[in-house]
Design a protein around this motif. Structure first.
Motif, PDB file in Angstrom:
ATOM      1  N   ALA A 258       0.828  -1.210   0.000  1.00 29.48           N
ATOM      2  CA  ALA A 258       0.000   0.000   0.000  1.00 29.48           C
ATOM      3  C   ALA A 258       0.859   1.256   0.000  1.00 29.48           C
ATOM      4  N   ARG A 259       1.926   1.238   0.784  1.00 32.53           N
ATOM      5  CA  ARG A 259       2.822   2.406   0.832  1.00 32.53           C
ATOM      6  C   ARG A 259       3.458   2.635  -0.541  1.00 32.53           C
ATOM      7  N   LYS A 260       3.923   1.553  -1.174  1.00 30.47           N
ATOM      8  CA  LYS A 260       4.585   1.677  -2.477  1.00 30.47           C
ATOM      9  C   LYS A 260       3.617   2.187  -3.534  1.00 30.47           C
ATOM     10  N   ARG A 261       2.385   1.705  -3.502  1.00 28.43           N
ATOM     11  CA  ARG A 261       1.391   2.096  -4.504  1.00 28.43           C
ATOM     12  C   ARG A 261       0.633   3.371  -4.132  1.00 28.43           C
ATOM     13  N   ASP A 262       0.826   3.858  -2.893  1.00 27.90           N
ATOM     14  CA  ASP A 262       0.095   5.018  -2.367  1.00 27.90           C
ATOM     15  C   ASP A 262      -1.411   4.823  -2.497  1.00 27.90           C
ATOM     16  N   VAL A 263      -1.857   3.694  -1.963  1.00 27.00           N
ATOM     17  CA  VAL A 263      -3.290   3.432  -1.900  1.00 27.00           C
ATOM     18  C   VAL A 263      -3.639   2.994  -0.489  1.00 27.00           C
ATOM     19  N   SER A 264      -4.901   3.118  -0.139  1.00 24.61           N
ATOM     20  CA  SER A 264      -5.357   2.672   1.170  1.00 24.61           C
ATOM     21  C   SER A 264      -5.096   1.176   1.324  1.00 24.61           C
ATOM     22  N   PRO A 265      -4.555   0.732   2.473  1.00 20.92           N
ATOM     23  CA  PRO A 265      -4.300  -0.701   2.668  1.00 20.92           C
ATOM     24  C   PRO A 265      -5.529  -1.562   2.430  1.00 20.92           C
ATOM     25  N   GLY A 266      -6.701  -1.067   2.774  1.00 16.91           N
ATOM     26  CA  GLY A 266      -7.918  -1.845   2.575  1.00 16.91           C
ATOM     27  C   GLY A 266      -8.228  -2.119   1.121  1.00 16.91           C
ATOM     28  N   LYS A 267      -7.677  -1.302   0.211  1.00 11.40           N
ATOM     29  CA  LYS A 267      -7.874  -1.544  -1.211  1.00 11.40           C
ATOM     30  C   LYS A 267      -6.907  -2.603  -1.740  1.00 11.40           C
ATOM     31  N   VAL A 268      -5.854  -2.883  -0.977  1.00 14.25           N
ATOM     32  CA  VAL A 268      -4.899  -3.920  -1.358  1.00 14.25           C
ATOM     33  C   VAL A 268      -5.395  -5.283  -0.896  1.00 14.25           C
ATOM     34  N   LEU A 269      -5.806  -5.359   0.362  1.00 15.39           N
ATOM     35  CA  LEU A 269      -6.304  -6.601   0.950  1.00 15.39           C
ATOM     36  C   LEU A 269      -7.146  -6.224   2.156  1.00 15.39           C
ATOM     37  N   SER A 270      -8.329  -6.787   2.260  1.00 17.66           N
ATOM     38  CA  SER A 270      -9.229  -6.404   3.355  1.00 17.66           C
ATOM     39  C   SER A 270      -8.795  -7.030   4.675  1.00 17.66           C
ATOM     40  N   ASP A 271      -9.176  -6.386   5.759  1.00 12.98           N
ATOM     41  CA  ASP A 271      -8.934  -6.959   7.087  1.00 12.98           C
ATOM     42  C   ASP A 271      -9.611  -8.319   7.215  1.00 12.98           C
ATOM     43  N   ALA A 272     -10.816  -8.431   6.663  1.00 16.02           N
ATOM     44  CA  ALA A 272     -11.546  -9.699   6.752  1.00 16.02           C
ATOM     45  C   ALA A 272     -10.779 -10.824   6.078  1.00 16.02           C
ATOM     46  N   ALA A 273     -10.129 -10.531   4.938  1.00 16.79           N
ATOM     47  CA  ALA A 273      -9.347 -11.551   4.244  1.00 16.79           C
ATOM     48  C   ALA A 273      -8.142 -11.969   5.071  1.00 16.79           C
ATOM     49  N   ILE A 274      -7.491 -11.018   5.720  1.00 13.50           N
ATOM     50  CA  ILE A 274      -6.340 -11.327   6.576  1.00 13.50           C
ATOM     51  C   ILE A 274      -6.757 -12.278   7.691  1.00 13.50           C
TER      52      ILE A 274
END
Length: 420
Positions: A258-274
């Motif tokens: 998320a930091r590298k792509r500058d996007v919200s972490p939730g858009k990379v992978l949801s908490d529910a999926a983790i």
């Protein structure tokens, strides 16, 4: 007294009459129209000069892109001051506003929910030394609803359009309706401040508010949160240490992406999926792909990346697994007090009841009279000799303001001794 101030007084003292108040007037356009967005050094210099010679408090607001971008940086800064009008500044194009900050030295800033905006403002060089927080003022004055829209409506009689509060403010160029919304957010902040100041003064709470505002302005930036992965939504379902290690590894891998792509972490992978992956401990990428949140749209490369995080957790030696609970320097959870220390549990029950009752008498939220954490710490480790002075000293050491100490030291002394 102005009409707005009369409305403030009535809404605080007679909240039950608010339903009968006249319908609010929609606020549709800024008084001077929508200002152009400041995007160059030359434009910023002109804004800085205008605000330096303005008068009175300066209204300040910032828009972030929470849920869209990584972090909490500001993507638009709005200001308004008498004599200067309204300014909209793009902090992406103008990332250093320290010159504007210097021009406003000693000026009172008016913010709504200051603690939300101050971190992102500090990042671009803006650090108020004096402020007035209209949300906190509303809490201290006893308003039931303290959002900006509700406060402007109940105190000033205007209705703000709030449809763009959750949009992606990193969008460029910003659409005109969004800019209108942003300008209107600071249009009446100083008016709201003036009305709330009079209401707080009427209630005898203005000095309390001023102490609170000074504490916010003087507070250092909070330290980085320890083990932020523990705040993953649904973490309560994860019981075993090895599963917790999966949460940690996946969270850290997601954060790096998320930091590298500058996007919200939730858009990379949801908490529910983790959490699903932590509970299932999949043996391979194929098994991972069958879990909710790792569906058909995820590439094999991504699946391998997440499965590698699971494997790292699986390979950790026992001594490197996270502990079940995070070590703290404070008291244990109150639910365990009755077993660990019945006397402390009795003190806490008495103190909570006393603080809650007094907060109701003062018509303000209990957590604003004294934070629950302060009450817990005092009750877990009370002074060796309980007196008003020793309780006051303990509260002061815990960060309570003088007005809070004056209002609660005696009732806490009684609570601590009555439950002994």
């Amino acid at each position: 007294m102005t009409d707005a101030q009369e409305t403030a007084s009535a809404s605080a003292a007679q909240a039950h009459l608010q339903d009968a108040a006249p319908a609010p007037v929609p606020l549709l356009e800024p008084r001077e129209g929508i200002p152009p967005v400041t995007v160059t050094a030359e434009e910023l210099a002109r804004v800085t000069d205008a605000f330096a010679v303005g008068s009175g408090p300066v209204a300040v607001d910032a828009e972030r892109a929470s849920g869209y971008r990584y972090g909490q940086r500001a993507y638009l800064v709005q200001l308004r001051r008498a004599g200067a009008g309204t300014a909209l500044i793009d902090p992406v194009a103008c990332p250093d506003l320290s010159g504007l900050d210097a021009a406003l030295a000693g000026t009172e800033w008016v913010l709504h929910a200051a603690s939300q905006d101050l971190p992102c403002l500090r990042e671009i060089g803006m650090r108020p030394t004096r402020l007035f927080d209209t949300e906190l003022a509303g809490r201290l004055a006893g308003f039931a609803r303290v959002g900006l829209g509700a406060m402007v409506e109940n105190v000033l009689g205007y209705a703000l359009e709030k449809g763009h509060s959750a949009v992606d403010w990193s969008t460029r160029p910003l659409p005109e309706p969004w800019l209108r919304y942003a300008a209107l957010d600071v249009e009446l902040l100083v008016d709201l401040r003036d009305a709330l100041e009079q209401e707080l003064s009427r209630q005898g709470k203005l000095a309390w508010a001023q102490e609170e505002f000074a504490a916010i302005a003087a507070a250092p930036a909070p330290p980085p949160r320890k083990d932020p992965w523990r705040r993953t939504s649904g973490m309560h379902k994860v019981r075993r240490r090895r599963q917790m290690a999966v949460v940690r590894e996946l969270w850290q891998a997601r954060d790096a992406v998320a930091r590298k792509r500058d996007v919200s972490p939730g858009k990379v992978l949801s908490d529910a999926a983790i959490v699903e992956a932590a509970l299932a401990m999949p043996a391979n990428a194929r098994a991972l792909a069958a879990l909710p949140g790792f569906g058909q749209r995820m590439s094999r490369k991504q699946l391998d990346q997440w499965q590698a995080a699971v494997e790292r957790a699986r390979a950790l030696p026992e001594e490197q697994l996270p502990q079940q609970s995070q070590a703290t320097n404070g008291p244990p959870p109150p639910r365990s007090w009755a077993d660990k220390d019945p006397a402390a549990a009795a003190r806490l029950a008495a103190a909570r009841a006393a603080v809650t009752q007094h907060a109701e008498e003062l018509n303000l939220p209990q957590e604003n009279l004294l934070t629950p954490d302060t009450v817990r710490r005092l009750c877990w480790e009370p002074p060796a000799e309980v007196s008003v002075d020793s309780v006051a000293a303990a509260l002061r050491a815990l960060g309570a303001r003088e007005w809070q100490i004056n209002q609660t030291a005696e009732l806490l002394r009684v609570a601590l001794t009555a439950s002994a």
